[in-house]
Motif scaffolding. Structure first.
Motif, short mmCIF file in Angstrom:
data_model
loop_
_atom_site.label_atom_id
_atom_site.label_comp_id
_atom_site.label_asym_id
_atom_site.label_seq_id
_atom_site.Cartn_x
_atom_site.Cartn_y
_atom_site.Cartn_z
N THR A 2 -11.21 2.20 -39.54
CA THR A 2 -11.00 3.28 -38.59
C THR A 2 -11.86 4.48 -38.98
O THR A 2 -12.28 4.62 -40.12
N PHE A 30 -2.69 -1.83 -35.88
CA PHE A 30 -2.46 -0.53 -36.50
C PHE A 30 -0.98 -0.20 -36.43
O PHE A 30 -0.31 -0.54 -35.46
N ILE A 50 -3.40 0.35 -41.59
CA ILE A 50 -4.36 -0.58 -41.00
C ILE A 50 -4.14 -1.97 -41.60
O ILE A 50 -4.24 -2.14 -42.82
N ASP A 97 -5.48 -5.82 -41.39
CA ASP A 97 -6.52 -6.68 -40.83
C ASP A 97 -6.00 -8.11 -40.64
O ASP A 97 -4.83 -8.40 -40.89
N GLY A 104 -11.30 2.49 -33.84
CA GLY A 104 -11.13 1.30 -34.67
C GLY A 104 -12.30 0.35 -34.49
O GLY A 104 -12.85 0.23 -33.40
N THR A 158 -5.34 5.45 -43.53
CA THR A 158 -6.18 6.60 -43.26
C THR A 158 -5.71 7.78 -44.12
O THR A 158 -4.69 7.70 -44.80
#
Length: 221
Positions: A44, A71, A117, A119, A62, A127
């Motif tokens: 991000t 997210f 975040i 994945d 993103g 963040t």
């Protein structure tokens, strides 16, 4: 190939005989193999948070390589407090995309936000934390980039009430070397500051609005 973590390209060449001139060999490819490249993680950038009519609007960009990533918006009343998930937002598309979440029921005073975040491999990153204050006049410098700058410096500002402000750039000796007046709108906005004429070194940038001041640092190359 499935189960291989590192990208691999292997080629084997086999000499099959000379040409008769300079004894130069002919070559043929005996076999080769290629494995799949590692998938880059979900990332991000441009994360901002700003008050909007008693609510808080969060925006970010993103960059995803798989649709299964997602997210989570987390919120706390203290910067080092316990963060609770208030929204789960799936990746909307592979590649770069803009995302937005509106917190319709923010805390009464201080709100601290971060994005969790996750994945496609369930790897988790976060963040930076952004603060939004709903009481009084909110002013925050959400981001400053690039921190190593030659020309234009970008300030991402979150502002609660429209009004006049002033930017000051101060050198290591405490001298004001650059000053600029501006009008801030409500919400998040990016302000561009030309610092190309400054000499090389470390600087502090101050943003003043009324009795509020926020600051950050950058290096002029």
């Amino acid at each position: 190939m499935t189960g291989v973590n590192n990208p691999t390209l292997a080629i084997r060449l086999v000499a099959v005989g000379g040409t008769g001139q300079g004894n130069v060999a002919n070559w043929r490819i005996d076999n080769f193999s290629v494995t799949a490249l590692n998938i880059l993680p979900l990332t991000t950038r441009n994360f901002t948070a700003a008050p909007r009519n008693g609510k808080v609007q969060l925006d970010w960009t993103g960059v995803a390589t798989h649709i299964s990533a997602y997210f989570e918006v987390e919120r706390s009343d203290k910067v080092n407090g316990n963060y609770s998930t208030i929204a789960k937002i799936p990746v909307s598309s592979v590649g770069e995309a803009a995302y937005r979440f509106m917190d319709n029921s923010p805390l009464e005073v201080d709100n601290y936000y971060r994005i969790r975040i996750v994945d496609e491999n369930q790897k988790v990153t976060y963040t930076r934390i952004l603060q939004v204050r709903l009481t009084g006049s909110h002013l925050a410098l959400n981001n400053l980039f690039p921190t190593l700058v030659q020309g234009n410096l970008n300030l991402v500002v979150s502002n609660g009430n429209k009004g006049d402000a002033q930017i000051e750039v101060i050198d290591m000796a405490g001298r004001i070397v650059l000053k600029q007046s501006l009008s801030l709108n409500t919400g998040s906005q990016t302000i561009q500051l030309n610092v190309s004429r400054l000499t090389r070194g470390s600087y502090t940038v101050l943003l003043r609005k009324g009795d509020q001041t926020v600051q950050s640092r950058f290096i002029k190359q």
